[in-house]
Write an enzyme that holds these catalytic residues in place. Structure first.
Site, PDB file in Angstrom:
ATOM      1  N   HIS A 108     -14.285 -19.282 -16.898  1.00  0.00           N
ATOM      2  CA  HIS A 108     -14.831 -17.923 -17.004  1.00  0.00           C
ATOM      3  C   HIS A 108     -15.224 -17.476 -15.609  1.00  0.00           C
ATOM      4  O   HIS A 108     -15.704 -18.274 -14.799  1.00  0.00           O
ATOM      5  CB  HIS A 108     -16.068 -17.934 -17.917  1.00  0.00           C
ATOM      6  CG  HIS A 108     -17.018 -16.809 -17.666  1.00  0.00           C
ATOM      7  ND1 HIS A 108     -18.146 -16.951 -16.863  1.00  0.00           N
ATOM      8  CD2 HIS A 108     -17.012 -15.522 -18.079  1.00  0.00           C
ATOM      9  CE1 HIS A 108     -18.786 -15.802 -16.822  1.00  0.00           C
ATOM     10  NE2 HIS A 108     -18.130 -14.915 -17.546  1.00  0.00           N
ATOM     11  N   ASN A 110     -16.743 -13.702 -13.448  1.00  0.00           N
ATOM     12  CA  ASN A 110     -17.235 -12.340 -13.591  1.00  0.00           C
ATOM     13  C   ASN A 110     -17.804 -11.877 -12.259  1.00  0.00           C
ATOM     14  O   ASN A 110     -18.489 -12.637 -11.583  1.00  0.00           O
ATOM     15  CB  ASN A 110     -18.321 -12.297 -14.682  1.00  0.00           C
ATOM     16  CG  ASN A 110     -19.055 -10.977 -14.734  1.00  0.00           C
ATOM     17  OD1 ASN A 110     -20.151 -10.842 -14.199  1.00  0.00           O
ATOM     18  ND2 ASN A 110     -18.456 -10.006 -15.382  1.00  0.00           N
ATOM     19  N   VAL A 111     -17.480 -10.657 -11.875  1.00  0.00           N
ATOM     20  CA  VAL A 111     -18.164 -10.011 -10.749  1.00  0.00           C
ATOM     21  C   VAL A 111     -18.498  -8.588 -11.182  1.00  0.00           C
ATOM     22  O   VAL A 111     -17.691  -7.925 -11.840  1.00  0.00           O
ATOM     23  CB  VAL A 111     -17.329 -10.010  -9.446  1.00  0.00           C
ATOM     24  CG1 VAL A 111     -17.351 -11.388  -8.795  1.00  0.00           C
ATOM     25  CG2 VAL A 111     -15.889  -9.561  -9.688  1.00  0.00           C
ATOM     26  N   HIS A 177     -30.047 -25.521 -27.962  1.00  0.00           N
ATOM     27  CA  HIS A 177     -29.968 -26.134 -29.289  1.00  0.00           C
ATOM     28  C   HIS A 177     -29.050 -27.351 -29.307  1.00  0.00           C
ATOM     29  O   HIS A 177     -29.085 -28.137 -30.250  1.00  0.00           O
ATOM     30  CB  HIS A 177     -29.521 -25.104 -30.335  1.00  0.00           C
ATOM     31  CG  HIS A 177     -28.119 -24.607 -30.162  1.00  0.00           C
ATOM     32  ND1 HIS A 177     -27.759 -23.724 -29.175  1.00  0.00           N
ATOM     33  CD2 HIS A 177     -26.983 -24.862 -30.856  1.00  0.00           C
ATOM     34  CE1 HIS A 177     -26.466 -23.450 -29.274  1.00  0.00           C
ATOM     35  NE2 HIS A 177     -25.971 -24.135 -30.285  1.00  0.00           N
ATOM     36  N   GLY A 261     -20.512  -0.796 -26.169  1.00  0.00           N
ATOM     37  CA  GLY A 261     -19.273  -1.145 -25.484  1.00  0.00           C
ATOM     38  C   GLY A 261     -18.149  -1.393 -26.466  1.00  0.00           C
ATOM     39  O   GLY A 261     -18.337  -1.406 -27.686  1.00  0.00           O
TER      40      GLY A 261
END
Length: 302
Positions: A108, A110-111, A177, A261
């Site tokens: 994964h 993201n920027v 968890h 979104g």
């Protein structure tokens, strides 16, 4: 360019999406990305690009979004209450890659750039992002190389940057968890603005540009590794952790859903196939146990 300029950020992000998709298509050698452009009623839109059933990648999604809104959502103001009620502009590239071969890790990246406006006040802005690796059958050399690439891109910005954002990544991608990390980490940063716009933008670009540099060699090294039903079943079981984290803890997922979104784009990170098994415990001394024993807790890799 001391004043934040969303236009240059957007241009970089669109180019980054194109370059990453081209690089992944080259690695796959068979499938190509389909583009799906969308608009948002409240303001903005984006383009989701998805590759499915490739030779190497079972599913890969690379999403660009640029959304605007009149008021910031709860997920964005939870740790910045002073921003409640400001109008906002958010843009970013986010990707998740689910390979077919269990010996290739899921990844994964993201920027993103966020700017909030209020009449009569200076805009409040910041960058965020990072990349992380989730192996099923990890190889130590792959993990060390991944982290070395991350460290190398951080070094021009200061000796303290890699340790700081590596630690943040370990802490962020953690499932309380399960009492385990989602994978072997990488980099995670948010609220980046202290060094001014130019330098902050430079760092965000370095992270975005560094993703394929870190991931492509691992794919090339592992994509021909033979595997059978046992490895595939374990891969599908461990993908469940990805689903658990994204739907319960991930701030980006919550932000996307709370701002109205595009659901298909937000949930593009979900693996195409996944399985859960009650009270699964890996056999002692097995390759599966190696993941649990040696990789699902924070370690210094470089």
């Amino acid at each position: 360019m001391s004043v934040p300029d969303a236009t240059v950020v957007k241009a970089f992000l669109l180019d980054l999406q194109n370059r990453i998709c081209a690089g992944l298509e080259q690695l796959d050698g068979q499938a190509s990305f389909a583009a799906d452009s969308w608009t948002r009623t409240e303001g903005g839109g984006g383009t989701s690009r998805v590759l499915t059933q490739g030779a190497v990648f079972e599913q890969a999604g690379v999403n660009f979004s640029h959304v605007t809104g009149a008021a910031m959502p709860a997920s964005a103001t939870a740790h910045r209450p002073e921003l409640a009620g400001r109008s906002f502009e958010a843009m970013g590239v986010s990707l998740v890659i689910h390979p077919k071969n269990p010996y290739i890790p899921t990844t994964h990246a993201n920027v993103r750039f966020f700017i909030a406006h209020k009449d009569g006040a200076d805009p409040v802005w910041w960058f965020g992002g990072g990349f992380d690796l989730t192996p099923y059958y990890p190889f130590e050399e792959d993990v060390r190389e991944w982290h070395q690439t991350a460290k190398n891109l951080c070094l021009p910005f200061g000796d303290d940057i890699y340790p700081k954002y590596k630690k943040w990544c370990d802490e962020y991608f953690f499932l309380p968890h399960r009492n385990e990390t989602r994978g072997v980490g990488g980099l995670f940063f948010d609220d980046l603005n202290q060094a001014g716009f130019d330098k902050s933008f430079d760092f965000m670009q370095a992270v975005g540009n560094g993703f394929l540099t870190a991931y492509a060699p691992i794919v090339e090294r592992r994509k021909e590794t033979p595997y059978g039903e046992r490895e595939r079943e374990f891969q599908l079981y461990r993908r469940g952790r990805y689903v658990e984290f994204n739907l319960v803890y991930d701030r980006g997922t919550l932000f996307g859903l709370q701002t109205g979104g595009r659901t298909e784009s937000i949930l593009m990170s979900m693996p195409p196939l996944v399985r859960w098994q009650y009270a699964y415990t890996p056999e002692a001394g097995s390759p599966e146990a190696d993941l649990y024993d040696n990789y699902l807790k924070p370690r210094d890799w470089v």
